[in-house]
Design a protein around this motif. Sequence first.
Motif, short mmCIF file in Angstrom:
data_model
loop_
_atom_site.label_atom_id
_atom_site.label_comp_id
_atom_site.label_asym_id
_atom_site.label_seq_id
_atom_site.Cartn_x
_atom_site.Cartn_y
_atom_site.Cartn_z
N ASP A 182 47.79 41.20 44.87
CA ASP A 182 47.36 39.60 44.70
C ASP A 182 46.23 38.95 45.15
OD1 ASP A 182 49.67 39.78 43.04
OD2 ASP A 182 51.07 38.94 44.30
N THR A 183 45.85 39.70 46.32
CA THR A 183 44.78 39.34 46.90
C THR A 183 43.37 39.95 46.83
OG1 THR A 183 45.40 40.29 48.91
CG2 THR A 183 46.13 37.96 48.88
N LEU A 184 43.63 41.44 47.04
CA LEU A 184 42.18 42.04 46.95
C LEU A 184 42.39 42.94 45.57
CD1 LEU A 184 42.35 43.82 50.61
CD2 LEU A 184 41.09 41.76 49.70
N GLY A 185 43.52 43.12 44.99
CA GLY A 185 43.31 44.05 43.85
C GLY A 185 44.13 45.27 43.90
N ALA A 186 44.75 45.82 42.88
CA ALA A 186 45.42 47.06 43.12
C ALA A 186 44.43 48.26 43.23
CB ALA A 186 46.27 47.16 41.92
N ALA A 192 52.60 44.25 52.53
CA ALA A 192 53.19 44.47 51.32
C ALA A 192 52.26 44.85 50.07
CB ALA A 192 53.90 43.16 51.06
N PRO A 193 52.68 45.86 49.32
CA PRO A 193 51.74 46.16 48.23
C PRO A 193 51.49 44.96 47.33
CG PRO A 193 53.77 47.23 47.87
CD PRO A 193 53.59 46.63 49.41
N GLU A 243 42.93 41.86 37.04
CA GLU A 243 43.60 43.01 36.68
C GLU A 243 44.94 42.99 36.04
OE1 GLU A 243 42.67 46.10 40.47
OE2 GLU A 243 44.31 44.81 40.59
N PRO A 244 45.68 41.98 36.20
CA PRO A 244 46.64 41.50 35.21
C PRO A 244 46.62 41.54 33.73
CG PRO A 244 46.94 40.06 37.28
CD PRO A 244 45.64 40.83 37.21
N ARG A 297 30.90 40.95 40.97
CA ARG A 297 32.09 40.59 41.70
C ARG A 297 33.47 41.34 40.71
NH1 ARG A 297 32.64 37.50 45.84
NH2 ARG A 297 34.82 36.86 45.20
N GLY A 298 34.01 42.06 41.05
CA GLY A 298 35.32 42.60 40.57
C GLY A 298 36.33 41.64 40.21
N ASN A 299 36.53 40.45 41.04
CA ASN A 299 37.51 39.76 40.85
C ASN A 299 38.79 40.30 40.63
OD1 ASN A 299 38.69 37.02 41.23
ND2 ASN A 299 37.62 36.28 39.22
#
Length: 968
Positions: free
Chosen positions: A655-659, A649-650, A40-41, A33-35
Amino acid sequence: MSNKPSDKSGKEDKNKQGKEYPVNMPDTPFPMRGNLAKREPDWVKQWQDKKIYQRIRKAAAGRPQFILHDGPPYANGNIHIGHAVNKILKDIVVKSRGLAGFDAPYVPGWDCHGMPIEIQIEKLYGKNLSATEVQEKARAYAKEQVENQKKDFIRLGVLGEWGNPYLTMNHGNEANEIRALARLLEKGYVYRGLKPVNWCFDCRSALAEAEVEYQDRRDPEIDVGFPFAEQDKIATAFGLDKLPSDKGYAVIWTTTPWTIPANQALNVHPEFDYALVETEKGLLIVAEERAKLPSSEEGRTLLQKRYGLNNWKILATAKGAALEGIRFKHPLYEMHEGFRRFSPIYAEEYVTMDTGTGIVHSAPAYGVDDFLSCKRHGMKDDEILNPVMANGHYASTLPLFGGMMIWDASKLICNTMQEAGTLFNLDMMTHSYMHCWRHKTPIVYRATSQWFAGMDVKPNDTDMTLRETALKGVEETTFYPDWGKARLQGMIANRPDWTLSRQRQWGVPMAFFVHKETGELHPRMLELLEEIAKRVEKEGIEAWQTLDPKELLGDEADQYEKNKDTLDVWFDSGATHLTVLRGSHAKELRFPADLYLEGSDQHRGWFHSSLLTSSMLDGCPPYKMLLTHGFVVDGEGKKMSKSMGNVIAPQKVSDTLGADILRLWVAATDYSGELSISDEILKRVTEAYRRIRNTLRFLLSNTADFDPAKDAVAIDELLEIDRYALASMKSLQDEVMAHYEKFEFHPIVAKLQTYCSEELGSLYLDILKDRLYTSGEVSKARRSAQTALWHITHALLRLMAPILSFTMEEAWAVFASKEEFEKSDETLFTLTAYSLPEIKDEKALLDKYGKLKAIRADVMKELEEVRISGKIGSSLQAEIEIRASGDKYSLLKSLDDDLKFLMITSKADVVEVADEKDESISVKPSAFEKCDRCWHYRGDVGADSKHPHLCARCAANLFGEGEDREFV
């Protein structure tokens, strides 16, 4: 977050504990799972803390440069999905050019001056601020907006000079913009004049072409009669001795009743035929084809359909040229002495027969063609009637309608003409009309005194006009997609002179000293502009605001006034090829840039203004290539709007799926048209991402215990299918790099997805599992597979890095050895495309396995049918016999006993037949026992009494010298 696993092996003892017959199942710290949204942050922070962008620049030093110049977003408001598309595309370009071996810096920028920010300041602080206060507060506001947007852009995984972006409001850039203006003045491009320009009553300023958008609007369409004033001349023009009646009208059609009070002429086409028509309403002059007798109900003419006439007669016809100079009374001539004037006919070729009567009413203050026509016929600037004020109201001195808003006055104007007997028809129509892109309110052409750059002026340093130079520049530019060329070409070919001046305060000043009486510029203006630029360089545009003319002009100061206009904000961004590429960031960038990349609306915006400024300053375009992308729409193709609730909104996606999901969506979409996005589309993208991630996890886990320094098998000694896999990867890499070079990203995603799911997932990796898991741990068979996987993983991570930047950086940290990681300066983005090993028989292998894959697909179909029937479970429970002829038989036979591994069956026999028509595939369940370890059904299961549940192959792999494989 640990950036590097301490234990590279990834193997855990628990894999062997409690297992009598272990298989090789290495592990990896790369999670399934990438989570992404959560993790990412952490990568963003690491990239900033480690100054990864600077490390990339250090690694790329000395390579050939590739310069993408960032078109500046406007420093106002949160970024939206269109911003995200734009920045992600730029990031993919920059990273892919780095992958191709270029030094590809990225300097982000912002457009900071202009109307929207000034409007925000008015909303926040009121309209009664001094110019100094507006500039001070606007500068602070823009700075705050830049920081907000910057944070969101960085979160998207975009690497660049975020610590040192360019801002059009930086003092040095403002100063160099004034210097650019001075050069245009010196070359002779800049002049001051009265012309109709796009005017917004809410902005109370001229608008650039790029600031005009079109929306449907409902307006009155009216037919108006201009009474005859020179009957004898009309008779002569039509070849008559005398008119049968003195009462008559030249009839025009218009959708702008508010311009009628400012009418000063009529236009006809010199070659059109015009008819003098006798009707119950008097004599009428209209185009002949509008007055012909109707041949059918559908053919009803203007006179019958619009004017309600039943009988009429064409008395005579004449060419438009014959009517030249004949004067007609104003339609309100009898209603007020202020309208007792005459409108002469001017013959002009711009008149068309698309709509109306073939006669056009001309109000030179409110139409470009009207203005040019009247000027050509000798009308002076001070003779042009211009009763509409900056706020859209008529001047109080206008008879009958003074003080009224023009839109409100239309009804009264029509009623007054009705009373005068000159209104022939009134209908309402919906048509596409000019609107301000900021206020979404209708705009007009309005004659004002402005500063212009002349499109057809020949400067004093070349024989080519600005239009000619710019069109030559279009020819020299490469366009992606190629239809952009015709679009920009058409805009340059047909555009009017560029209105450089704006009537605002938050902008770079047109820092001219104008003589109070003559209107001439100071004779030392070029020298003075440099002095002003030096002050602006230190203090910003505020220096012009506070400058006392006496400081520079001395005793002459009383004769001159400071020009209050500011430069068009499109000049700000359009001049960044000078102020940035050769100014604030000359060390990082160069002129001309290789690529400008923006939305398709920028053909009339930034691409356009950049081309014009560069053509004037340097005689060439500021770019070698132009790339445009479409706009974002929802899943049904509808424009996004808050009121419709279809905005995505990007920030929310990140914030939910990931950039990386957003990046994958951008790359997977054909950006040359509209880009569709919805929750359902993002769901599909997420599924595609998971498949890619699972492939990566397999590669990373199965190379976790592989040390290339001591475990790698020589390329010539690899098993045949491993050499094929490398050849296949090389072919894919060549295709992907070619797509990157042409900025074609959606084919890359499609090919990488297909490669991961089909070439690797359904073929190579599926076949490989048996060898990886059941061969001897350090056997040549297993190490051969790992050698191929190690090379493939190197190539794959780099190819995907421009798109899935966070995921590939995470994978690189897991995959790379300590030495490789340090050599890369702890980031994948310092690396260029991987040099895959040469495969001597590459073409032959690709051809051979291409044919084998086709045969394998047929076998899979047969296996699936038998599985559905319930006779077998997995394919390993099956034995197959392939009856083949000729080359096909030879091909299959060449794999010898390894054929079963290719087909993932327990047994595979090939029988030669004489002819293709005799070929077949038969499947039957194996009669043998299943090996507990490899799950193959074999006759030698239990042959070794010590290991009654093992086949001989597994016994040899575990306790003997191991099996010998050559092909698969």
